[in-house]
Scaffold this active site. Sequence first.
Site, mmCIF file in Angstrom:
data_model
loop_
_atom_site.group_PDB
_atom_site.id
_atom_site.type_symbol
_atom_site.label_atom_id
_atom_site.label_comp_id
_atom_site.label_asym_id
_atom_site.label_seq_id
_atom_site.Cartn_x
_atom_site.Cartn_y
_atom_site.Cartn_z
ATOM 1 N N LYS A 103 6.346 -4.409 -3.630
ATOM 2 C CA LYS A 103 7.779 -4.124 -3.538
ATOM 3 C C LYS A 103 8.260 -4.099 -2.093
ATOM 4 C CE LYS A 103 11.818 -2.983 -5.082
ATOM 5 N NZ LYS A 103 12.604 -4.092 -5.641
ATOM 6 N N TRP A 161 -3.183 -2.669 -1.437
ATOM 7 C CA TRP A 161 -2.812 -4.057 -1.758
ATOM 8 C C TRP A 161 -3.637 -4.896 -0.795
ATOM 9 C CZ3 TRP A 161 -0.241 -8.229 0.671
ATOM 10 C CH2 TRP A 161 0.264 -9.204 -0.186
ATOM 11 N N GLU A 203 8.691 -15.377 -10.131
ATOM 12 C CA GLU A 203 7.928 -14.176 -9.789
ATOM 13 C C GLU A 203 7.563 -13.333 -11.003
ATOM 14 O OE1 GLU A 203 11.717 -11.766 -7.818
ATOM 15 O OE2 GLU A 203 9.721 -11.378 -7.066
ATOM 16 N N GLU A 236 18.045 -17.949 -6.152
ATOM 17 C CA GLU A 236 17.666 -16.604 -6.569
ATOM 18 C C GLU A 236 17.189 -16.621 -8.030
ATOM 19 O OE1 GLU A 236 16.875 -13.963 -5.337
ATOM 20 O OE2 GLU A 236 17.180 -12.412 -6.834
ATOM 21 N N HIS A 251 18.163 -37.567 -4.440
ATOM 22 C CA HIS A 251 17.368 -37.837 -3.234
ATOM 23 C C HIS A 251 15.896 -37.488 -3.445
ATOM 24 C CE1 HIS A 251 21.035 -38.794 -1.177
ATOM 25 N NE2 HIS A 251 21.564 -37.655 -1.610
ATOM 26 N N ASN A 304 -1.905 2.237 5.881
ATOM 27 C CA ASN A 304 -1.031 1.128 5.486
ATOM 28 C C ASN A 304 -0.811 0.264 6.714
ATOM 29 O OD1 ASN A 304 -0.731 2.341 3.044
ATOM 30 N ND2 ASN A 304 1.476 2.739 3.222
ATOM 31 N N GLY A 305 -0.845 -1.049 6.557
ATOM 32 C CA GLY A 305 -0.597 -1.930 7.695
ATOM 33 C C GLY A 305 -1.809 -2.795 7.973
ATOM 34 N N ARG A 311 5.327 -0.326 -5.983
ATOM 35 C CA ARG A 311 5.246 -1.104 -4.748
ATOM 36 C C ARG A 311 4.242 -2.248 -4.862
ATOM 37 N NH1 ARG A 311 6.979 2.344 -0.201
ATOM 38 N NH2 ARG A 311 5.607 1.164 1.154
ATOM 39 N N LYS A 329 13.491 -15.449 -9.289
ATOM 40 C CA LYS A 329 13.272 -14.441 -10.337
ATOM 41 C C LYS A 329 12.341 -14.990 -11.407
ATOM 42 C CE LYS A 329 14.283 -11.505 -8.810
ATOM 43 N NZ LYS A 329 14.978 -11.267 -7.565
ATOM 44 N N CYS A 345 0.824 -1.212 0.000
ATOM 45 C CA CYS A 345 0.000 0.000 0.000
ATOM 46 C C CYS A 345 0.862 1.268 0.000
ATOM 47 C CB CYS A 345 -0.878 0.042 1.230
ATOM 48 S SG CYS A 345 -1.913 -1.407 1.413
HETATM 49 C C1 F6R Z 1 12.128 -10.691 -4.904
HETATM 50 C C2 F6R Z 1 12.081 -9.651 -3.889
HETATM 51 C C3 F6R Z 1 11.637 -10.023 -2.531
HETATM 52 C C4 F6R Z 1 12.360 -9.173 -1.479
HETATM 53 C C5 F6R Z 1 11.756 -9.442 -0.085
HETATM 54 C C6 F6R Z 1 12.503 -8.700 1.002
HETATM 55 O O1 F6R Z 1 12.608 -10.210 -6.116
HETATM 56 O O2 F6R Z 1 12.372 -8.520 -4.154
HETATM 57 O O3 F6R Z 1 11.792 -11.383 -2.281
HETATM 58 O O4 F6R Z 1 13.714 -9.485 -1.498
HETATM 59 O O5 F6R Z 1 10.421 -9.049 -0.077
HETATM 60 O O6 F6R Z 1 12.477 -7.333 0.773
HETATM 61 P P1 F6R Z 1 13.577 -6.384 1.386
HETATM 62 O O7 F6R Z 1 14.869 -6.712 0.755
HETATM 63 O O8 F6R Z 1 13.099 -4.994 1.041
HETATM 64 O O9 F6R Z 1 13.583 -6.635 2.867
#
Ligand code: F6R
Length: 606
Positions: free
Chosen positions: A601, A74, A486, A479, A502, A99-100, A27, A483, A2
């Site tokens: 985000k 959101w 997502e 990672e 395994h 927000n929250g 975000r 990527k 949000c």
């Molecule tokens: C994936 C991504 C998320 C963040 C996670 C933690 O591409 O960006 O997995 O890494 O939400 O966010 P931060 O780093 O802001 O604590």
Amino acid sequence: MCGIVGAVAERPVNKILVEGLKRLEYRGYDSAGVALLDGNTLNTVKAVGKVVNLENALDEAGVKGTTGIAHTRWATHGGVTKANAHPHISNSEIALVHNGIIENHASLREALKGDGYEFLSDTDTEVMVHLIHQLRQQHTTLLASVQAAVKQFDGAFGTVVFDKANDNEIIVARSGSPLVIGLGLGENFIASDQLALLPVTRTFIYLEEGDVARITRNSVEIFDVDGNAVKREVIESNITQDASGKGEYRHYMLKEIYEQPLAVRNTLEGRLNDDRVAIDAFGDSAQQIFKDVKHVQIIACGTSYHSGMVARYWLEQFAGVSCNVEIASEFRYRQSFVHENSLLVTISQSGETADTLAALRLAKQQGYMASMTICNVPGSSLVRESDLAFMTKAGAEIGVASTKAFTTQLVGLLMLTASIAQEKGLDQGTIVNAIKLLPAKLEETLLLADGIADLAEEFADKHHSLFLGRGSQYPIAMEGALKLKEISYIHAEAYAAGELKHGPLALIDADMPIIVVAPNNELLEKLKSNVEEVRARGGIIYVFADKDSHFESDDTMRVINVNHVDDVIAPVVYTLPLQLLSYYVAVIKGTDVDQPRNLAKSVTVE
Ligand code: F6R
């Protein structure tokens, strides 16, 4: 997640609010709304979907105002509907955005319903505005009503409220969800992120936990959790405005992938002296802490957790300290053991991730020798609440999928490893000399983009994929899988290659692409055996391999050669081809690369 923007001004603020929301779009959100005060007339406009829908609805409604609050939602409690979008209004008088999450919303809702309040949404937020309205009948000011209300909320909130009786006042409160005041001339602003306000001001005040503030056109008064008037630091933003433009790139994610050599260069600048790390990059007391530290406990979420997993290999190999890495949402809800002379390290792009912040707050009561954060956002909660901070200099990261924040976190963690090694009298020169080469090595690696774009065509019709790595490349495989899933929505899993037999080998067939990260290190021969196990079972393999690894492309294997790099920096370098692969697959599939579905985000709720 949000986003909030608010303004109290002489001039109409519609455009400022909408532009602010657009700058927060990255975000992640699913609906948006605005409440405007024109004199004492209150108008609310909401829309499901993108901010541009709200903008069109506002134009159609033809309303304006000099005081206003705006929000991108959101969904947490209640579906994606106009009724659930913020602002929420009580009795056509008080408007509020939030927000929250208010955890005790159910009991508050029952009590307010009993007192005759009618609820129009399924949100946890609506209880806030009705409670403030109820308390407004007992208190002489809106400020006092909000101060009384926040005492009754359990959970996290950043909230902004106005009363239509006064168009020269907004009240804001912060507990667990960030808010920043933007200072103007004869006008003032509020937002959940300073990026939203950069077109109107560069002067900001970050609220601290428990603060409530009264903002008018010409004044800002801040009160702490006990109601005492307090002064908070005024800062000038050094974020460049064009950070929120895509420039020549089709997507922010692509721009941010290409910014990595510069982001790494900026993160290193002024922090290396010959073959030593300038330890004060971590904070004034870092030197003694690094001398004494025996154990490092890393806590993070998502991509940031993966950088922590890489660091475990480095810290134990080069710095002679033991290291545990844990997902913040697990750490915060279990009883963990605190080792002697243990340093707590949180890693976060945003510095506001709810679980990571809660884990830090918990850990601070548990006897760690010190807390440190590796973070990309100056002034964020993690930075302010940690004893030490290493700032990654990635610049604003807009794409939801983290790229340059991850590689600069790895750089920070390499520098942490070298610094601890340095203080313990171990060799740090190997690391420092390798890091210096990183920007150039990353630039070379980006030249692989065209070949990777071709390769991506072969993934577009796939539904599942497997990523394999060994040693410090195992977290890089994780990672890479994150990527891909997502942004392209292709199911992707990562395994330490030795684990294949395994269980996961059962999955292998021609429809399951296997992506292998294969630098030329002491694990190469082991990895090659794992690759042969896959080939023997009909799997199609895509290998990102060191030129000297001697993998050959054929019917069942496509090889992308990566220039040789020292093994210590290989995890950073091999990240880039995997980012590019995900990006091009997503583009071919036509997904929303910068704002993938369901994701946010900055994850400021747990
Ligand atoms: C994936 C991504 C998320 C963040 C996670 C933690 O591409 O960006 O997995 O890494 O939400 O966010 P931060 O780093 O802001 O604590």
